[in-house]
Design a protein around this motif. Structure first.
Motif, PDB file in Angstrom:
ATOM      1  N   LEU A 134      38.575  25.350  28.892  1.00  0.00           N
ATOM      2  CA  LEU A 134      37.648  26.085  29.747  1.00  0.00           C
ATOM      3  C   LEU A 134      37.993  27.565  29.776  1.00  0.00           C
ATOM      4  O   LEU A 134      39.070  27.970  29.343  1.00  0.00           O
ATOM      5  N   ASP A 135      37.080  28.387  30.305  1.00  0.00           N
ATOM      6  CA  ASP A 135      37.314  29.812  30.487  1.00  0.00           C
ATOM      7  C   ASP A 135      37.806  30.067  31.911  1.00  0.00           C
ATOM      8  O   ASP A 135      37.686  29.209  32.790  1.00  0.00           O
ATOM      9  N   ARG A 136      38.291  31.302  32.144  1.00  0.00           N
ATOM     10  CA  ARG A 136      38.806  31.656  33.473  1.00  0.00           C
ATOM     11  C   ARG A 136      37.728  31.518  34.536  1.00  0.00           C
ATOM     12  O   ARG A 136      38.002  31.080  35.661  1.00  0.00           O
ATOM     13  N   ASP A 137      36.459  31.864  34.207  1.00  0.00           N
ATOM     14  CA  ASP A 137      35.403  31.820  35.206  1.00  0.00           C
ATOM     15  C   ASP A 137      34.897  30.409  35.475  1.00  0.00           C
ATOM     16  O   ASP A 137      34.046  30.218  36.341  1.00  0.00           O
ATOM     17  N   HIS A 158      38.044  40.628  39.459  1.00  0.00           N
ATOM     18  CA  HIS A 158      39.468  40.257  39.469  1.00  0.00           C
ATOM     19  C   HIS A 158      40.154  40.696  38.171  1.00  0.00           C
ATOM     20  O   HIS A 158      41.255  41.242  38.184  1.00  0.00           O
ATOM     21  N   THR A 159      39.489  40.433  37.049  1.00  0.00           N
ATOM     22  CA  THR A 159      40.064  40.771  35.749  1.00  0.00           C
ATOM     23  C   THR A 159      40.220  42.278  35.579  1.00  0.00           C
ATOM     24  O   THR A 159      41.229  42.761  35.059  1.00  0.00           O
ATOM     25  N   TYR A 167      31.077  34.218  38.409  1.00  0.00           N
ATOM     26  CA  TYR A 167      31.229  34.996  37.180  1.00  0.00           C
ATOM     27  C   TYR A 167      31.490  36.463  37.493  1.00  0.00           C
ATOM     28  O   TYR A 167      32.395  37.085  36.931  1.00  0.00           O
ATOM     29  N   GLU A 168      30.704  37.035  38.408  1.00  0.00           N
ATOM     30  CA  GLU A 168      30.870  38.448  38.755  1.00  0.00           C
ATOM     31  C   GLU A 168      32.200  38.689  39.467  1.00  0.00           C
ATOM     32  O   GLU A 168      32.855  39.711  39.254  1.00  0.00           O
ATOM     33  N   ARG A 227      30.160  34.499  49.213  1.00  0.00           N
ATOM     34  CA  ARG A 227      31.556  34.737  48.855  1.00  0.00           C
ATOM     35  C   ARG A 227      31.666  36.110  48.178  1.00  0.00           C
ATOM     36  O   ARG A 227      30.847  36.471  47.333  1.00  0.00           O
ATOM     37  N   ARG A 228      32.688  36.889  48.544  1.00  0.00           N
ATOM     38  CA  ARG A 228      32.818  38.248  48.038  1.00  0.00           C
ATOM     39  C   ARG A 228      34.270  38.568  47.718  1.00  0.00           C
ATOM     40  O   ARG A 228      35.195  37.878  48.177  1.00  0.00           O
ATOM     41  N   VAL A 229      34.477  39.623  46.936  1.00  0.00           N
ATOM     42  CA  VAL A 229      35.810  40.090  46.564  1.00  0.00           C
ATOM     43  C   VAL A 229      36.248  41.180  47.538  1.00  0.00           C
ATOM     44  O   VAL A 229      35.458  42.037  47.924  1.00  0.00           O
ATOM     45  N   VAL A 230      37.534  41.130  47.922  1.00  0.00           N
ATOM     46  CA  VAL A 230      38.124  42.164  48.762  1.00  0.00           C
ATOM     47  C   VAL A 230      39.213  42.859  47.945  1.00  0.00           C
ATOM     48  O   VAL A 230      40.114  42.194  47.408  1.00  0.00           O
ATOM     49  N   VAL A 231      39.115  44.177  47.827  1.00  0.00           N
ATOM     50  CA  VAL A 231      40.123  44.981  47.124  1.00  0.00           C
ATOM     51  C   VAL A 231      41.043  45.574  48.188  1.00  0.00           C
ATOM     52  O   VAL A 231      40.596  46.348  49.038  1.00  0.00           O
ATOM     53  N   SER A 232      42.324  45.175  48.157  1.00  0.00           N
ATOM     54  CA  SER A 232      43.263  45.573  49.206  1.00  0.00           C
ATOM     55  C   SER A 232      44.307  46.552  48.686  1.00  0.00           C
ATOM     56  O   SER A 232      44.798  46.422  47.553  1.00  0.00           O
ATOM     57  N   TYR A 233      44.650  47.512  49.525  1.00  0.00           N
ATOM     58  CA  TYR A 233      45.702  48.491  49.196  1.00  0.00           C
ATOM     59  C   TYR A 233      47.075  47.833  49.311  1.00  0.00           C
ATOM     60  O   TYR A 233      47.342  47.076  50.239  1.00  0.00           O
TER      61      TYR A 233
END
Length: 265
Positions: free
Chosen positions: A25-28, A222-223, A216-217, A242-248
């Motif tokens: 399988l792929d990562r996604d 992440h990548t 997928y997005e 569901r969403r991505v959080v970019v943390s310092y």
């Protein structure tokens, strides 16, 4: 139905690569949970390998479409109804057309029937993926109808194609559907967005939440930031929000604490 697989290796990345290679399988295609982080020990003593657990969808069971956004429900339902009407005659065409010289026959037959019922004239281009899967690029007019809002219709077509072609097959084949190279263009756009959010997170020293995205997005985000110093990424919420959080992350912690979330997708 979902299944899990645990793998261990010297690093989290190595364990993930081993799991993906075993599953084909792929990562996604999977969600990843870090069970135990790798430890280098002291002077070679007390070293501990990384252990991860991947969750993936079992191809042998019928699955439901994961609707990426409420706004796309009607579009996906229409595509699904058309696919149901097309499935029986298309399957007969696939069985008669399939031969040793044309391994793409089942995919071509299903997509051709589906596109005809959508009123779209298009060409299909096939190529093999490194992991053994197949890429299909759709070209022609009315590609906006095929792609849909933020690729939602395209995702639905990809899901249906994988379901129909693999339903009665002993060997699962992952099929990636694209239209006029939309996905590569979308990846470039998402990568730029990820870097912009990372810069903001570092500048203001706080977490930045992106808009809801499909798996997928989120994987692209992440990548794009997995080796970006000063930030780490995680996912929060439930589908379709569901969403991505970019943390310092402080500079002295950015290498040891990445990723901070136990789940990457």
């Amino acid at each position: 139905m979902f299944k899990t697989l645990e793998k261990s290796a010297k690093t989290e990345d190595a364990a993930l690569a081993a799991a993906l290679a075993e599953l084909g399988l792929d990562r996604d295609d999977v969600s990843v949970e870090i069970v135990e982080r790798a430890k280098s020990g002291f002077l070679g003593f007390g070293a501990c390998p990384a252990v991860i657990r991947v969750t993936y969808e079992c191809p042998d069971e019928p699955v439901e479409i994961v609707k990426p956004a409420p706004a796309a429900e009607k579009k996906i339902e229409k595509v699904e109804k058309k696919a149901d009407k097309a499935e029986k005659p298309v399957r007969k065409e696939a069985e008669s057309a399939q031969s040793a010289d044309d391994e793409y026959a089942p995919i071509r037959s299903f997509l051709t029937g589906l596109l005809e019922r959508m009123g779209v004239k298009a060409e299909l281009e096939f190529s093999k993926r490194e992991n053994g899967g197949i890429n299909v690029n759709i070209t022609g007019n009315s590609m906006g109808v095929i792609i849909g809002r933020r690729g939602e219709t395209l995702d639905a077509i990809q899901h249906l194609t994988n379901y129909v072609v693999n339903k009665d097959s002993d060997k699962h084949m992952h099929i990636s559907i694209d239209a006029e190279a939309y996905r590569s263009k979308r990846e470039d756009s998402l990568t730029k967005l990820a870097e912009k959010m990372a810069e903001k997170a570092i500048k203001y020293k706080r977490s930045m939440a992106l808009e809801p995205m499909n798996s997928y997005e989120r994987h692209v985000i992440h990548t794009a930031l997995q080796n970006y110093k000063g930030v780490t990424t995680s996912s929060t919420g439930v589908e379709p929000n569901r969403r991505v959080v970019v943390s310092y992350v402080k500079s002295d912690q950015s290498e040891t604490n990445k990723p901070t979330s136990r789940e990457w997708a």
